[in-house]
Scaffold this active site. Structure first.
Site, PDB file in Angstrom:
ATOM      1  N   PRO E   2       0.659  -1.542  -0.051  1.00  0.00           N
ATOM      2  CA  PRO E   2      -0.062  -0.039  -0.072  1.00  0.00           C
ATOM      3  C   PRO E   2       0.801   1.255  -0.044  1.00  0.00           C
ATOM      4  CG  PRO E   2      -0.516  -1.440   1.786  1.00  0.00           C
ATOM      5  CD  PRO E   2       0.767  -1.818   1.159  1.00  0.00           C
ATOM      6  N   PHE E   3       0.283   2.350  -0.349  1.00  0.00           N
ATOM      7  CA  PHE E   3       0.625   3.727  -0.519  1.00  0.00           C
ATOM      8  C   PHE E   3      -0.047   4.667   0.031  1.00  0.00           C
ATOM      9  CE2 PHE E   3       1.931   7.659  -2.662  1.00  0.00           C
ATOM     10  CZ  PHE E   3       3.186   7.944  -1.846  1.00  0.00           C
TER      11      PHE E   3
END
Lengths: 68, 68, 68, 68, 68, 68
Positions: E2-3
């Site tokens: 994830p970012f």
């Protein structure tokens, strides 16, 4: 007034999981920075594994390799 | 050299409405900052209501509640 | 529920000009998509000309060339 | 620790082309800034030509005009 | 993988508060989606109140009004 | 019509290194997707190490630990 964008790979994230991410992030911003939930927006972006690269290769490929 | 990203919920925005957003934003940047329209890019992102959270819940839920 | 991000080069945009961009974009989203202004967030990001590239070179350089 | 987002119009970019973009950007960040490829993430976003504006009009329209 | 990008107004967020946001979001993604913390990146962007608009006006103005 | 955003930690990236990133990314998009460099915009965003988290902690802390 926070605005949060969460990019994750498109892997069958369920509606319930999205709801948990949204409520969790909103609560975190309330707890840590006292941000009013009515002003906290959260967007979840699901990205195809062909369109996400890590270590210079597509996540699609990376997963194949780690299973091999 | 402006670059504009517009995130809206995916609610059947029509092609004509998108064209109006693009021309309107581009004109605004010309009027206010004298930005050359040939250097102004505008991207419209349509986000599923399950993927957008406000007040800690999904917009999908929020709308159900406000109709109830 | 719109969220708008405007990237412009950092060129002494005044407070008044920022106010005009914010009110203009918010009005546009109300006019075109009937979006409630109380749910429309606008962020202006000012980017140093050394950090913005066009045609493969920094805007700082590009401007020098066009003046030469 | 770089994070790179590439927005392009949705024009049938192939899987192989995406792989080339990802490996190319990752190598560039290694060469120029000595960034560890295992910490370099790249996301490619494909945007419908109706949702991308340039010169105040949709790219869809712009292309029609340039062919006319 | 994830970012997460968190935009907040620049209001003297402390280093400790930033640490809490980062650990909180990372734990949330581990709990809800089983995401490996070593692959979760979080960026906090602090935005001047002159550069953030809500209800068509700058947050700087909005706060003055609510105090008046 | 590509738009590329590069987030890196603020670590004294030089002007020359920024120029190399910009020219490199622009050339890559030309080579792989035949994108016209005059339509390719690149933005480099430098993020304070206190504002970037990985593995649940600030990069500032992470670097201290790896040196310890």
């Amino acid at each position: 007034m926070p605005f949060v964008q969460i990019d994750v790979t498109k892997d069958g994230v369920t509606r319930e999981q999205k709801a948990q991410l949204i409520s969790g992030v909103t609560k975190l911003l309330l707890d840590v920075l006292q941000k009013d939930p009515d002003l906290t927006h959260v967007i979840i972006r699901e990205v195809e594994t062909d369109n996400w690269g890590l270590s210079g290769i597509q996540v699609t490929e990376k997963r194949k390799q780690s299973k091999a």
